[in-house]
Design a protein around this motif. Structure first.
Motif, PDB file in Angstrom:
ATOM      1  N   GLN A 239      -8.287  -4.163   9.014  1.00 32.89           N
ATOM      2  CA  GLN A 239      -8.975  -4.706   7.829  1.00 32.89           C
ATOM      3  C   GLN A 239      -7.974  -5.163   6.774  1.00 32.89           C
ATOM      4  OE1 GLN A 239     -11.422  -1.411   6.671  1.00 32.89           O
ATOM      5  NE2 GLN A 239     -13.053  -1.909   8.123  1.00 32.89           N
ATOM      6  N   MET A 240      -6.923  -4.392   6.563  1.00 32.14           N
ATOM      7  CA  MET A 240      -5.887  -4.783   5.605  1.00 32.14           C
ATOM      8  C   MET A 240      -5.266  -6.111   6.015  1.00 32.14           C
ATOM      9  SD  MET A 240      -3.901  -1.208   4.977  1.00 32.14           S
ATOM     10  CE  MET A 240      -4.532   0.089   3.935  1.00 32.14           C
TER      11      MET A 240
ATOM     12  N   TYR B 193       0.835  -1.192   0.000  1.00 29.02           N
ATOM     13  CA  TYR B 193       0.000   0.000   0.000  1.00 29.02           C
ATOM     14  C   TYR B 193       0.874   1.248   0.000  1.00 29.02           C
ATOM     15  CZ  TYR B 193      -3.614  -3.294   1.410  1.00 29.02           C
ATOM     16  OH  TYR B 193      -4.478  -4.352   1.451  1.00 29.02           O
TER      17      TYR B 193
ATOM     18  N   GLN C 157     -10.452   7.151   1.872  1.00 32.20           N
ATOM     19  CA  GLN C 157      -9.638   6.014   2.289  1.00 32.20           C
ATOM     20  C   GLN C 157      -8.650   6.459   3.355  1.00 32.20           C
ATOM     21  OE1 GLN C 157      -9.951   3.460  -1.815  1.00 32.20           O
ATOM     22  NE2 GLN C 157      -7.925   3.903  -1.079  1.00 32.20           N
ATOM     23  N   ARG C 158      -9.169   6.749   4.502  1.00 38.51           N
ATOM     24  CA  ARG C 158      -8.379   7.234   5.627  1.00 38.51           C
ATOM     25  C   ARG C 158      -7.672   6.067   6.301  1.00 38.51           C
ATOM     26  NH1 ARG C 158      -9.867  12.127   9.225  1.00 38.51           N
ATOM     27  NH2 ARG C 158      -7.896  12.176  10.317  1.00 38.51           N
ATOM     28  N   LEU C 159      -6.406   6.228   6.586  1.00 37.28           N
ATOM     29  CA  LEU C 159      -5.660   5.185   7.279  1.00 37.28           C
ATOM     30  C   LEU C 159      -5.887   5.339   8.778  1.00 37.28           C
ATOM     31  CD1 LEU C 159      -3.748   2.803   6.740  1.00 37.28           C
ATOM     32  CD2 LEU C 159      -1.847   4.353   7.198  1.00 37.28           C
ATOM     33  N   THR C 160      -6.473   4.328   9.364  1.00 36.72           N
ATOM     34  CA  THR C 160      -6.767   4.301  10.802  1.00 36.72           C
ATOM     35  C   THR C 160      -6.317   2.945  11.348  1.00 36.72           C
ATOM     36  OG1 THR C 160      -8.963   3.333  10.514  1.00 36.72           O
ATOM     37  CG2 THR C 160      -8.817   5.752  10.436  1.00 36.72           C
TER      38      THR C 160
ATOM     39  N   HIS D  65      -3.892   8.873   4.410  1.00 36.35           N
ATOM     40  CA  HIS D  65      -4.791   8.171   3.498  1.00 36.35           C
ATOM     41  C   HIS D  65      -4.004   7.107   2.741  1.00 36.35           C
ATOM     42  CE1 HIS D  65      -7.782  11.303   4.291  1.00 36.35           C
ATOM     43  NE2 HIS D  65      -6.717  12.078   4.370  1.00 36.35           N
ATOM     44  N   TRP D  66      -4.694   6.075   2.265  1.00 33.26           N
ATOM     45  CA  TRP D  66      -4.010   4.942   1.649  1.00 33.26           C
ATOM     46  C   TRP D  66      -4.562   4.643   0.260  1.00 33.26           C
ATOM     47  CZ3 TRP D  66      -6.745   0.628   0.169  1.00 33.26           C
ATOM     48  CH2 TRP D  66      -8.037   0.512   0.678  1.00 33.26           C
TER      49      TRP D  66
ATOM     50  N   THR E 223      -8.554   0.448   9.801  1.00 26.36           N
ATOM     51  CA  THR E 223      -8.197   0.152   8.413  1.00 26.36           C
ATOM     52  C   THR E 223      -7.012  -0.809   8.358  1.00 26.36           C
ATOM     53  OG1 THR E 223      -8.887   2.374   7.765  1.00 26.36           O
ATOM     54  CG2 THR E 223      -7.583   1.156   6.185  1.00 26.36           C
TER      55      THR E 223
ATOM     56  N   LEU F 215      -6.979  -5.037   0.024  1.00 29.32           N
ATOM     57  CA  LEU F 215      -8.072  -4.080  -0.161  1.00 29.32           C
ATOM     58  C   LEU F 215      -7.934  -3.387  -1.497  1.00 29.32           C
ATOM     59  CD1 LEU F 215      -8.367  -2.433   3.357  1.00 29.32           C
ATOM     60  CD2 LEU F 215      -9.923  -4.021   2.311  1.00 29.32           C
TER      61      LEU F 215
END
Length: 167
Positions: free
Chosen positions: A156-157, A95, A147-150, A123-124, A153, A167
């Protein structure tokens, strides 16, 4: 410290805080010759996936420039990074993460008695299905603001990586 190096270090701290919150281990290669700045790994069986100890890899970029247009970050990515991150022929999902910071260094962090705030947003983007390009120096990619990187997230990845997907 050089301002660009400060941005790099700030982004490491930012994504490492997210990964710690998600319960992920972090690793870095001594030599970044494959456009991977940081790797995250989950321990053992993770989620409903079939792959044990899944991993994801991330190329980190940080900018204080105004790169937002039409709900995307228009990020100029060096052609080497673009080619290293794109394609479906990698074992570990890759990513791109772009952290936007204020232009003024004093506005990157706010310290309070009971908490700290890191500004601004990360963001990713997955370049997995992107094709080759004739560009020789760089490619401008659109990183969606949605697509905010948290930490969720990242979780989930990792869950998708444990299923052999991205993703």
């Amino acid at each position: 410290m050089d301002p660009q190096r400060q941005k790099e270090e700030f982004q490491y701290a930012y994504v490492c805080a997210l990964a710690a919150h998600a319960g992920l281990n972090r690793g870095q290669f001594q030599v970044d010759n494959d456009s991977i700045d940081i790797t995250f790994q989950a321990k053992g069986h993770f989620g409903m996936g079939r792959i044990r100890s899944p991993m994801i890899q991330i190329q980190l970029k940080c900018s204080s420039q105004d790169l937002i247009a039409d709900d995307v970050i228009k990020f100029p990515l060096k052609i080497k990074n673009y080619n290293d991150l794109r394609g479906e022929d990698v074992v570990v999902p890759r990513y791109l993460a772009v952290l936007l910071v204020p232009d003024n260094l004093d506005q990157w962090i706010a310290n309070y008695d009971d908490h700290i705030v890191l500004f601004k947003s990360c963001h990713w983007l997955s370049l997995r299905h992107y094709g080759p390009t004739d560009n020789e120096a760089s490619v401008t990619v659109g990183v969606p603001l949605m697509q905010r990187l948290t930490s969720a997230t990242l979780f989930q990845m990792m869950d998708r990586a444990s299923a052999g997907e991205s993703l």
